[in-house]
Design a protein around this motif. Structure first.
Motif, PDB file in Angstrom:
ATOM      1  N   PRO A 222       0.965  -1.217  -0.296  1.00 17.78           N
ATOM      2  CA  PRO A 222       0.310  -0.005  -0.057  1.00 17.78           C
ATOM      3  C   PRO A 222       1.165   1.110   0.004  1.00 17.78           C
ATOM      4  N   LEU A 223       0.434   2.331  -0.196  1.00 17.73           N
ATOM      5  CA  LEU A 223       0.929   3.473  -0.807  1.00 17.73           C
ATOM      6  C   LEU A 223       0.602   4.451   0.532  1.00 17.73           C
ATOM      7  N   PRO A 224       2.112   5.395   0.956  1.00 18.76           N
ATOM      8  CA  PRO A 224       1.699   5.717   1.983  1.00 18.76           C
ATOM      9  C   PRO A 224       0.501   7.023   1.284  1.00 18.76           C
ATOM     10  N   ALA A 225       0.024   7.310   2.802  1.00 15.52           N
ATOM     11  CA  ALA A 225      -1.678   8.001   2.524  1.00 15.52           C
ATOM     12  C   ALA A 225      -1.363   9.332   2.315  1.00 15.52           C
ATOM     13  N   THR A 226      -0.317  10.291   2.559  1.00 12.73           N
ATOM     14  CA  THR A 226       0.155  11.356   2.356  1.00 12.73           C
ATOM     15  C   THR A 226       1.093  11.784   2.178  1.00 12.73           C
ATOM     16  N   VAL A 227       1.656  12.145   0.910  1.00 14.30           N
ATOM     17  CA  VAL A 227       2.933  12.602   0.661  1.00 14.30           C
ATOM     18  C   VAL A 227       3.172  14.049  -0.050  1.00 14.30           C
ATOM     19  N   ASP A 228       4.344  14.367   0.861  1.00 14.32           N
ATOM     20  CA  ASP A 228       4.631  16.224   1.140  1.00 14.32           C
ATOM     21  C   ASP A 228       5.738  16.317  -0.440  1.00 14.32           C
ATOM     22  N   HIS A 229       4.071  16.753  -2.091  1.00 15.22           N
ATOM     23  CA  HIS A 229       5.527  16.809  -3.334  1.00 15.22           C
ATOM     24  C   HIS A 229       6.157  17.718  -2.803  1.00 15.22           C
ATOM     25  N   LEU A 230       6.402  18.907  -1.913  1.00 19.34           N
ATOM     26  CA  LEU A 230       7.166  19.870  -2.355  1.00 19.34           C
ATOM     27  C   LEU A 230       8.671  19.372  -1.088  1.00 19.34           C
ATOM     28  N   GLY A 231       8.660  17.979  -0.962  1.00 22.32           N
ATOM     29  CA  GLY A 231       9.491  17.006  -0.352  1.00 22.32           C
ATOM     30  C   GLY A 231       9.966  16.511  -1.091  1.00 22.32           C
ATOM     31  N   LEU A 232       9.852  16.072  -2.101  1.00 27.44           N
ATOM     32  CA  LEU A 232       9.850  15.006  -3.416  1.00 27.44           C
ATOM     33  C   LEU A 232      11.453  15.460  -4.038  1.00 27.44           C
ATOM     34  N   ARG A 233      12.953  14.282  -3.918  1.00 27.45           N
ATOM     35  CA  ARG A 233      14.000  15.103  -4.887  1.00 27.45           C
ATOM     36  C   ARG A 233      14.228  13.556  -6.212  1.00 27.45           C
ATOM     37  N   PHE A 234      15.107  14.008  -6.466  1.00 20.47           N
ATOM     38  CA  PHE A 234      14.547  13.060  -7.879  1.00 20.47           C
ATOM     39  C   PHE A 234      16.123  13.712  -8.066  1.00 20.47           C
ATOM     40  N   ARG A 235      16.883  11.843  -8.352  1.00 23.82           N
ATOM     41  CA  ARG A 235      18.400  11.796  -9.002  1.00 23.82           C
ATOM     42  C   ARG A 235      18.521  10.875 -10.173  1.00 23.82           C
ATOM     43  N   ILE A 236      19.725  11.464 -10.833  1.00 25.28           N
ATOM     44  CA  ILE A 236      19.496  10.502 -12.379  1.00 25.28           C
ATOM     45  C   ILE A 236      19.729   9.041 -11.680  1.00 25.28           C
ATOM     46  N   ALA A 237      20.079   8.506 -12.091  1.00 27.16           N
ATOM     47  CA  ALA A 237      20.172   6.983 -11.862  1.00 27.16           C
ATOM     48  C   ALA A 237      21.709   6.863 -11.591  1.00 27.16           C
TER      49      ALA A 237
END
Ligand code: HEM
Length: 450
Positions: free
Chosen positions: A432-447
């Motif tokens: 199951p996916l988390p109920a709340t995801v803060d989009h402002l806290g998302l960080r991505f990196r190139i693999a």
């Protein structure tokens, strides 16, 4: 339209029940910022998974009261929180009369930057503003006539994101937002507006005021400045923009509607980021997005002779993102006259609340409540459910839905080409996916980068 059902008789909550709903359901929504999100509060909401507690409280109250609408008194206001999809249907199908979207709180908030917006208009004003929005946004078309220009704006934005990813290896919400607003300005007001960050700064300052609804004084000068800036593009519209589509249908009405369009695109950015987080965490989803977009084919992103491709799977991923983490935290209505509900008559100006995250993750109705299942948007399962209202429903439903899905699906597909990893992706890799995801806290990196 089928006749509205009479419905279950609303029950008055006790003081203790009211306190619980206020503390766990309503307060977190208000603290996070209803009109513009407050980053520290959204981080707090994710840490505490506030939507999970809210859902538990509403599920408990629904079971205890047999699905009856829940009546709370807050000062002089009376609110009814509904917990059954047929009650959602009744509210939405019977909008704007006798259930108006122009609620007291919404008017107090949105008047800071869009006093003439259709959402807070009287029923008489709505009579011409709603068709205006539907026509300019081409609400009933999956691909807007200017879709090619919109997707071109996305392509230019992606070039900027690529440059940034190649130089830093990183993408976070802040750097995404900068590029995103460029795309939005170009789509809404035309290419000349792309760099006008002062316009966005004015809009965001007024949105921060709007978070306080009528408790914050109005800043008339700032609003006039925003209107002046919008007017400078709108009254000399560039072809291919929504401004041009709006200008042709009446410049005087357009100037009152454009602030809502700009504001609402913020939600579309949030939805894209969360969908990208899933794409980055789940290789099988990324593969399907890429397969559909065929980025290495001879004519990527285009359907021969018919402008931009539809990308149904990427659209469904976006819809699934906004189902799981709705951006309109609550859909609100006020009654415009006494309304019979079950055995009770509720007085005029009763407020009605549909808590989106509760309905969107209701385990009693949805087998896939906490799972990422874009297929449920493709096979029609989700569309038939009145509890799933990320873009609302009925005569007041979002007329920007198709423009949003076109723009976000194309951006998502282009971003999917980059092999990104999302921080803390293990929470998103499986259901199951988390109920709340803060989009402002998302960080991505190139693999492959540290
Ligand atoms: C992810 C992005 C978006 C979401 C989730 C969303 C959702 C919604 C929802 C839930 C409502 C109805 C609220 C209600 O029933 O009270 C609404 C109304 C509206 N939306 Fe959107 N929206 C989005 C983006 C946009 C965009 C980009 C535009 C314009 C370009 C737009 C234009 C409108 C307008 C004009 C209304 C008012 C409709 C009316 O009052 O009749 N929306 N939207």
């Amino acid at each position: 339209m089928s006749p509205a059902p009479v419905g279950r008789t609303p029950v008055d909550l006790t003081a203790a029940e009211t306190a619980r709903v206020v503390r766990t359901v309503l307060a977190p929504l208000i603290v996070q910022g209803v009109i513009v999100r407050r980053p520290r509060a959204t981080a707090w909401a994710e840490r505490h998974q506030t939507d999970r507690a809210a859902r538990a409280v509403l599920t408990g109250l629904r079971e205890r009261h047999g699905g009856a609408p829940l009546v709370l008194r807050l000062g002089l206001r009376r609110f009814v929180v509904v917990t059954e999809p047929d009650d959602v249907r009744r509210l939405l199908e019977n909008s704007p009369e006798p259930f108006t979207p122009a609620t007291k709180e919404k008017r107090g908030a949105l008047a800071h930057f869009q006093p003439e917006g259709v959402l807070i208009s009287s029923t008489a004003e709505r009579w011409h503003r709603r068709p205006f929005n539907e026509a300019a946004l081409q609400a009933d078309r999956a691909v807007h006539d200017e879709g090619a220009a919109f997707v071109d704006a996305v392509r230019r934005g992606m070039t900027a994101l690529t440059r940034q990813l190649d130089s830093t290896g990183l993408l976070d919400a802040e750097s995404f937002a900068d590029v995103w607003w460029g795309i939005v300005l170009e789509i809404v007001l035309g290419p000349k507006a792309r760099g006008d960050r002062e316009l966005i700064a004015d809009l965001n300052a007024l949105r921060r005021d709007a978070n306080w609804s009528s408790l914050h004084p109005r800043r008339g000068r700032l609003r006039e400045e925003l209107e002046r800036r919008i007017g400078s593009y709108l009254f000399a519209p560039e072809p291919g923009s929504l401004a041009a589509a709006a200008y042709d249908r009446g410049p005087a009405t357009a100037v009152g509607q454009v602030p809502h369009w700009l504001f609402a695109f913020d939600a579309a950015g949030a939805v894209t980021l969360r969908a990208l987080a899933i794409v980055a965490a789940r290789p099988e989803v990324r593969e399907r997005v890429l397969e559909e977009a065929d980025p290495v084919g001879p004519s990527p992103w285009q359907t021969a002779g018919r402008g931009p491709a539809l990308l149904p799977y990427a659209r469904a991923c976006v819809l699934e993102s906004v189902r799981l983490w709705p951006t309109t935290l609550a859909v609100l209505r006020d009654s415009t006259g006494p309304t019979r509900w079950g055995e009770r008559v509720l007085p005029t100006h009763t407020g009605f609340v549909v808590v989106s995250s509760f309905f969107h993750r209701d385990q009693r109705r949805l087998e896939h409540a906490d799972a990422f299942v874009p297929e449920a948007w493709l096979d029609g399962r989700n569309n038939a459910d009145w509890g799933l209202v990320p873009f609302s429903g009925g005569p007041v439903a979002c007329p920007g839905r198709n423009v949003v899905l076109l723009v976000t699906s194309h951006l998502l597909a282009r971003l999917a080409v980059r092999d990104l990893r999302v921080e803390r992706g293990r929470y998103l890799a499986r259901d199951p996916l988390p109920a709340t995801v803060d989009h402002l806290g998302l960080r991505f990196r190139i693999a492959g980068t540290a």
